[in-house]
Design an enzyme around this catalytic site. Structure first.
Site, PDB file in Angstrom:
ATOM      1  N   ASP A   1      -7.975  -4.223  -0.913  1.00  0.00           N
ATOM      2  CA  ASP A   1      -8.389  -4.599  -2.266  1.00  0.00           C
ATOM      3  C   ASP A   1      -8.094  -6.060  -2.573  1.00  0.00           C
ATOM      4  O   ASP A   1      -8.699  -6.640  -3.475  1.00  0.00           O
ATOM      5  CB  ASP A   1      -7.677  -3.718  -3.305  1.00  0.00           C
ATOM      6  CG  ASP A   1      -8.150  -2.278  -3.254  1.00  0.00           C
ATOM      7  OD1 ASP A   1      -9.353  -2.066  -3.051  1.00  0.00           O
ATOM      8  OD2 ASP A   1      -7.320  -1.365  -3.402  1.00  0.00           O
TER       9      ASP A   1
ATOM     10  N   HIS B   1       0.854  -1.182   0.000  1.00  0.00           N
ATOM     11  CA  HIS B   1       0.000   0.000   0.000  1.00  0.00           C
ATOM     12  C   HIS B   1       0.894   1.237   0.000  1.00  0.00           C
ATOM     13  O   HIS B   1       2.021   1.205   0.501  1.00  0.00           O
ATOM     14  CB  HIS B   1      -0.910  -0.008   1.238  1.00  0.00           C
ATOM     15  CG  HIS B   1      -1.963   1.058   1.229  1.00  0.00           C
ATOM     16  ND1 HIS B   1      -1.739   2.307   1.756  1.00  0.00           N
ATOM     17  CD2 HIS B   1      -3.229   1.066   0.744  1.00  0.00           C
ATOM     18  CE1 HIS B   1      -2.837   3.039   1.607  1.00  0.00           C
ATOM     19  NE2 HIS B   1      -3.756   2.309   0.999  1.00  0.00           N
TER      20      HIS B   1
END
Length: 458
Positions: free
Chosen positions: A395, A337
């Protein structure tokens, strides 16, 4: 020279003339990468250590993703996402323990800065339900007007068209912007679902439109409008509700929220600002990431024979990292991330619902594959990048959850927008009340100065 009329069939063609112009552009637009270092450009508005450049202050949301020592060095830490100073995970657990849905409570908190009382939350939900209706004939006249090739673009067109139905669209007083924000929070799931149903119809499938029900939560209404029989289980609704809570905000610096701040600082109307944020969210580097994870996993399912064998999984992931498999990008989507280092708190919360849903839907074999890809992928990436920590992005699992809920991939990013509109609205109101200045960073021009050359001398 008179303009030639372009025929309809040639309107979208890339002609030889365009290819020539593209070559001309490439010839005159190269910037030496060394210049970015020479001028100390903060590419992506990030410092060398990966932290974002500080461009503003907010009270809406905060990401705690690393520890900073006295000498400003950065070390990994477990991630925490705060909504108005409250760990967003407690919103999920607190509402779950009391048998209610959490998204509306999270939206209230983001907008107004405090947790609602029982009566306050009830009044807020009643107001949202009252607003959850589009203007008369809006579906026929706007959504069905042009073939909805992409749901995000169809939703943007709908949002911009709502400007025309607003009696006071350009008024940016906080009271009026709050009214507009609540209407958009209410209608974002309706826009998403109606755009999807119009898309299905354009592809030759049967059209069915269900009006949202005032007694249902945002998550329940989404599933109610999605399914032909309008039925869903409590676990399905709660899993979707948690997804909405965890996507409602992610700090003021994420790309779409920053876009919202930038556009809002110009003094423009609410519909334009939200449409701009939607444009950002649509990008595969932002809101479209979970669809990429799903495509990657489908590819892995085909090429890895034994999903339970970590060695087989690792061999194929190595090929992906060497740009020899899947899309040859060298990426394992959903791992890592831009901000979170050791863990993404949203993923940690979501993981429980992934397991429960997989059990309810009989998808344990696929869950095992996801878990193997997560474990082996993180191990390989950390070894290659010489890092001792890497987070699993929300995600990575959200697409799997949406698939188990029966959502088509084209609805994944619109669902993200259904959640994030609450955060965008809170940040827009904050920018209007606290900003005061047009956001305008500086770009250094590295083009040499030169004289104009007359046409006959070129």
């Amino acid at each position: 020279m008179p303009w030639k009329v372009v025929t309809e069939n040639a309107y979208c063609e890339i002609t030889p003339a365009i290819r020539g112009l593209k070559q001309q552009w490439e010839k005159n637009n190269y910037i030496n990468p060394q210049l970015y270092r020479d001028y100390d450009v903060k590419r992506g508005l990030r410092n060398e250590d990966g932290r974002g450049v500080l461009t503003g202050l907010t009270r809406v949301a905060e990401i705690e993703a690393y520890k900073v020592s006295g000498n400003e060095s950065v070390s990994p830490a477990d991630g925490i996402l705060y909504y108005r100073g409250i760990d967003c995970r407690t919103l999920v657990t607190g509402s779950e323990q009391r048998g209610r849905f959490a998204f509306e409570e999270a939206a209230y908190l983001l907008l107004f800065g405090s947790l609602p009382t029982r009566q306050g939350l009830n009044d807020f939900c009643v107001q949202l339900a009252a607003y959850r209706t589009l203007p008369k004939n809006f579906f026929k006249d706007v959504i069905m007007k042009a073939p909805p090739r992409d749901l995000m673009n169809t939703m943007q067109r709908g949002i911009l068209t709502l400007f025309c139905y607003d009696d006071d669209p350009n008024n940016i007083s906080l009271e009026n912007v709050l009214r507009q924000s609540l209407q958009l929070i209410s209608n974002m799931p309706v826009l998403a679902m109606y755009a999807y149903q119009a898309r299905r119809y354009s592809l030759g499938e049967s059209l069915f439109i269900h009006a949202p029900q005032p007694e249902l939560s945002t998550a329940e209404n989404f599933l109610y409008m999605l399914r032909e029989d309008c039925k869903f289980t409590d676990l399905e609704a709660r899993a979707l509700d948690v997804a909405l809570v965890l996507h409602a905000d992610n700090g003021g610096g994420n790309n779409s929220t920053f876009t919202n701040h930038v556009v809002t600082s110009s003094g423009t109307d609410t519909y334009s600002a939200i449409a701009a944020a939607m444009s950002s969210l649509k990008g595969p580097r932002h809101g479209g990431a979970n669809s990429k994870v799903m495509q990657m996993m489908e590819d892995i399912k085909v090429h890895v024979k034994d999903w339970n064998d970590p060695d087989q999984v690792a061999i194929y992931l190595d090929k992906m990292l060497d740009k020899q498999a899947f899309d040859n990008s060298g990426l394992i989507y959903g791992l890592g991330h831009a901000v979170y280092t050791r863990s993404d708190p949203r993923c940690e919360v979501f993981r429980e619902y992934v397991v429960e849903l997989a059990e309810e839907k009989g998808r344990g074999a696929e869950l095992a594959l996801y878990q193997n890809v997560e474990a082996e992928g993180k191990r390989l990436l950390m070894a290659r990048r010489h890092k001792d920590a890497l987070s699993t992005n929300i995600d990575f699992y959200s697409g799997f959850v949406y698939e188990m809920l029966g959502l088509p991939q084209e609805l994944y990013t619109p669902l993200f927008a259904v959640a994030r509109i609450s955060g965008w609205s809170a940040h827009r109101m904050e920018e209007l009340s606290e900003g005061g200045k047009l956001i305008r960073p500086r770009y250094e021009c590295v083009e040499a100065h030169r004289e104009y050359v007359p046409m006959e001398q070129r």
